[in-house]
Design an enzyme around this catalytic site. Structure first.
Site, PDB file in Angstrom:
ATOM      1  N   GLU A 113      76.531  35.541  77.041  1.00  0.00           N
ATOM      2  CA  GLU A 113      76.533  35.360  75.596  1.00  0.00           C
ATOM      3  C   GLU A 113      75.108  35.190  75.070  1.00  0.00           C
ATOM      4  OE1 GLU A 113      79.070  35.867  73.838  1.00  0.00           O
ATOM      5  OE2 GLU A 113      80.695  35.760  75.326  1.00  0.00           O
TER       6      GLU A 113
ATOM      7  N   TYR B 124      93.619  55.686  77.375  1.00  0.00           N
ATOM      8  CA  TYR B 124      93.460  54.447  78.139  1.00  0.00           C
ATOM      9  C   TYR B 124      93.892  54.634  79.594  1.00  0.00           C
ATOM     10  CZ  TYR B 124      92.943  49.551  79.144  1.00  0.00           C
ATOM     11  OH  TYR B 124      92.510  48.373  79.691  1.00  0.00           O
TER      12      TYR B 124
END
Length: 402
Positions: free
Chosen positions: A78, A241
């Protein structure tokens, strides 16, 4: 102090800033939905969650802490607050750490490259020094655009493409005023080494490397169990997908699970499985053509019967810990998506999909829910938050409790 009012500014489904207070309240809300602990008082099992700050990895972390009383390590990647706010995962991790401390859970969060051996060394050191040199569970939930191979230094980039031929699908977008539009988009097929590159990033190579790294240092407990989080999805999204480059990576992940399962059974009496989760609004899923439209329509069909990520991961923890039987399909996968893939549900979604247009989509899908879920990924649309009030953005990364 760095307080300011944070408005939800976005480019499509990507928001430029995150709201610290909204992220905190969202984590608290997720924790409250988890049923009470099923474990006795005292030290819970030691767990490592790789990809602990977002999506199903965050749900695994919160469900593990609240339901099982895990202690251990969460790993994520992050960005700290700076010119802009920190990433939403930064603030969610700080909130998760705060709740863990309040409930007496010893959980350490590390921020860095999960693919690199430096992170693996750091985790191994913590397991040895802080957690008695043993690991009971490893949850692997990594979605990344690229990976650097620690052995060769080669950088692999994942691609979101169909295999064999171009694929045209409906997709959901919102215009500058927030009005929904159903459009058709065409994605060019994989070429060159797109498939191999995507498998190298999103397949089972790094998951297996983690297991080998920790096993070589005798850090896996007897009965050690690991699960990699995956998705199959609807026939409506299969071409982009499950039958595309990402699907090739998921197939590799499942093959890796079978290899690891045999190895762990023989060596430790342990287990390795993939957990096939159901559809959800996540930062990763909104980037996939057609998935936003499909998820909005799915919610329109099932309504409140849609099982949240933290609800699904609570079910997974119950199965991994033996509180409920481990239910596997013929491929050895835990299936948390049976409600989504129920034939009646899929038939209803397919009917709505075929008639979905910009004019009809508001009546066919739950777009209010979908829009709120997208905003909640960044800490917006969370009840109880005053978005007109200044909020502190300089939230520190959580230091381990002493």
């Amino acid at each position: 102090m760095s307080e300011r009012v944070i408005a939800p500014k976005s480019r499509g489904f990507l928001f430029l800033d995150s709201h610290p207070d909204g992220c905190r309240r969202l984590v608290e809300e997720m924790w409250r939905t988890v049923p009470g602990p099923v474990t006795a008082e005292g030290d819970g099992p030691v767990a490592l969650v790789i990809g602990s700050s977002a999506g199903y990895g965050l749900a695994a972390t919160i469900a593990g802490l609240a339901r099982v009383g895990i202690r251990g390590i969460g790993v994520c990647f992050e960005k700290a607050p700076g010119r802009r706010t920190g990433t939403a995962g930064w603030y969610r991790t700080a909130a998760t750490a705060r709740l863990a401390r309040q409930h007496g859970r010893d959980m350490v969060f590390l921020n860095g490259d999960a693919f690199g051996d430096a992170m693996k060394e750091q985790v191994a050191g913590l397991l040895t020094e802080r957690f008695g040199g043993r690991l009971d569970f490893l949850i692997y939930s990594v979605a990344a655009p690229r990976r650097t191979d620690p052995d060769t230094g080669a950088v692999y980039a994942s691609a979101l493409k169909p295999i064999g031929s171009p694929h045209t699908t409906k997709t959901l977008v919102f215009d500058e005023l927030g009005a929904p539009e159903v459009k058709e988009v065409t994605t060019a097929p994989a070429e060159g080494d797109d498939i191999e590159q995507t498998v190298a990033v999103m397949g089972g190579l790094d998951w297996e490397r983690w297991i080998t790294f920790l096993a070589d240092r005798s850090l896996l407990a007897e009965g050690f169990t690991t699960a990699a989080l995956s998705y199959i999805g609807s026939p409506l999204t299969a071409a982009i997908y499950r039958q595309g480059t990402i699907g090739a990576a998921k197939s590799h992940l499942e093959a890796t699970a079978r290899t690891l399962d045999e190895r762990l059974r023989k060596g430790l009496g342990g287990r390795a499985v993939t957990s096939v989760n159901a559809a959800a609004v996540t930062q990763s899923s909104t980037a996939i053509p057609g998935i936003a439209l499909y998820t909005g329509l799915l919610r329109g069909v099932v309504g409140e019967a849609m099982v949240s990520p933290v609800g699904q991961l609570t079910q997974l923890w119950d199965q991994l810990t033996g509180a409920r039987p481990l239910g596997l399909d013929e491929e050895g996968r835990v299936r948390l998506d049976t409600w989504e893939l129920d034939p009646a549900v899929q038939d209803a979604v397919a009917e709505r999909w075929s008639s979905a247009t910009s004019d009809s989509i508001a009546a066919l899908g739950d777009l209010g829910w979908f829009g709120d879920e997208v905003r909640r990924l960044y800490g917006f649309s969370v009840p109880g938050v005053d978005y007109n009030a200044p909020v502190e953005t300089e939230v520190p990364w959580p230091a381990p409790a002493r």
